[in-house]
Design an enzyme around this catalytic site. Structure first.
Site, short mmCIF file in Angstrom:
data_model
loop_
_atom_site.label_atom_id
_atom_site.label_comp_id
_atom_site.label_asym_id
_atom_site.label_seq_id
_atom_site.Cartn_x
_atom_site.Cartn_y
_atom_site.Cartn_z
CB VAL A 90 -0.83 -0.08 1.22
CG1 VAL A 90 -2.09 -1.00 1.84
CG2 VAL A 90 -0.03 0.34 2.14
CD GLU A 91 4.68 2.38 3.11
OE1 GLU A 91 5.35 3.17 2.80
OE2 GLU A 91 4.09 1.73 4.82
CG MET A 92 7.58 4.25 -2.18
SD MET A 92 8.72 4.23 -1.68
CE MET A 92 9.36 4.19 -3.51
#
Length: 328
Positions: free
Chosen positions: A139-141
């Site tokens: 859910v980030e990079m």
């Protein structure tokens, strides 16, 4: 009428005495000096980083190619450009994949290497370990694996040269460990300098009268029981809702790391350095203003109801913790 001659030496001594701190300020400086310390000049563990490692890390920090779809860099959520406070000032940060969003407020990267651990729950021991997490977080990079990161970055000619220069003795210069260390090396340079450090160093005029009043209010209220040391925080874990329960009971905090019931709702105490730049506040970003955060903390952690004047005074002092280069 007799003329009275006053020697230049007498005038100089008198001037120095009159310009020195008054007794109240001296007492405040002494009291503050027992609780807080100026920030060190170098972060622990990064005493021997090289300019080449820092240069590489800075480029990686701002490079969106570390994300799965080339849309997000470290700086996207932890902005150090445009004199920002090492955050994106969102309650929760958007991830690289469309529609994804983080579950906790992004903490500032400024001075982060001085903290006892990284992330709100302390799940990473240091900056290097922390740098590895977001790149692979879905859910980030959202990069699929360390190997995929190394392959992608390793195919870029400029990075081939930069990694060799940063790690000249390594058999394989481009590794995930070296990539993370380089980012951490750059982050280790993000040490801020503020007027409170000047005050602690003996400059009585570094703080205004209102800021000194706010410092006294800060200590008198008991805020320094958690927010102490060089960072005014960042050196301990504390229960969110120590004396009065916090509304958000879904996030279990450090319990998710340790699985100990005693750690439920415990989070790393945030540093107050640059706090005026890092709204919204708390691990869930639920407090929109610094005034609200101060009032809530007094209630939740100290079981105190601060007056509007006390809140204003404390917030005024907290503004003195802003990096001089970012003060606006």
């Amino acid at each position: 009428m007799k003329r009275i001659l006053i020697s230049p030496l007498f005038l100089t001594v008198g001037l120095l005495i009159s310009c020195g701190p008054d007794a109240e300020t001296k007492e405040l400086m002494t009291r503050a000096g027992t609780l807080f310390k100026p920030l060190p000049a170098v972060m622990p563990g990064f005493e021997k980083v090289t300019p080449q490692q820092i240069e590489l890390g800075k480029k990686l920090y701002f490079d969106v190619r570390l994300s799965v779809n080339d849309t997000q860099s470290c700086n996207t959520c932890h902005r150090v450009d445009e004199k920002l406070g090492g955050v994106d000032n969102n309650q929760f940060s958007n991830g690289a994949p469309a529609g994804t969003i983080g579950g906790r407020n992004s903490p500032t990267v400024l001075n982060a290497g001085f903290h006892l651990a990284q992330f709100w729950d302390g799940r990473a021991a240091d900056l290097t370990e922390q740098a590895k997490g977001p790149i692979l977080n879905p859910v980030e990079m959202a990069m699929p694996s360390e190997e995929a990161v190394v392959k992608k970055i390793g195919a870029i000619e400029e990075y081939q040269t930069l990694f060799k220069g940063a790690f000249p003795d390594a058999k394989e210069a481009i590794t995930y460990d070296n990539l993370a260390f380089a980012i951490a090396a750059f982050e280790s340079t993000l040490i801020t300098k503020d007027r409170f450090d000047d005050f602690l160093g003996g400059d009585a005029k570094a703080l205004s009268a209102e800021e000194k009043k706010g410092l006294k209010s800060f200590m008198d209220a008991g805020c320094m029981s958690c927010h102490n040391g060089p960072l005014l925080g960042g050196n301990s874990y504390q229960k969110m809702g120590l004396l009065n329960p916090y509304a958000n009971t879904k996030d279990l905090g450090r319990y998710d790391v340790t699985k100990k019931d005693a750690d439920k709702y415990f989070f790393k105490v945030p540093s107050l350095r640059n706090v005026a730049l890092t709204a919204p506040y708390f691990h869930d970003g639920a407090s929109a203003t610094l005034e609200d955060a101060v009032q809530q903390m007094a209630h939740l952690q100290l079981n105190k109801k601060l007056s509007d004047e006390e809140v204003k005074s404390i917030v005024t002092f907290l503004g003195a913790l802003t990096d001089k280069e970012r003060d606006r």
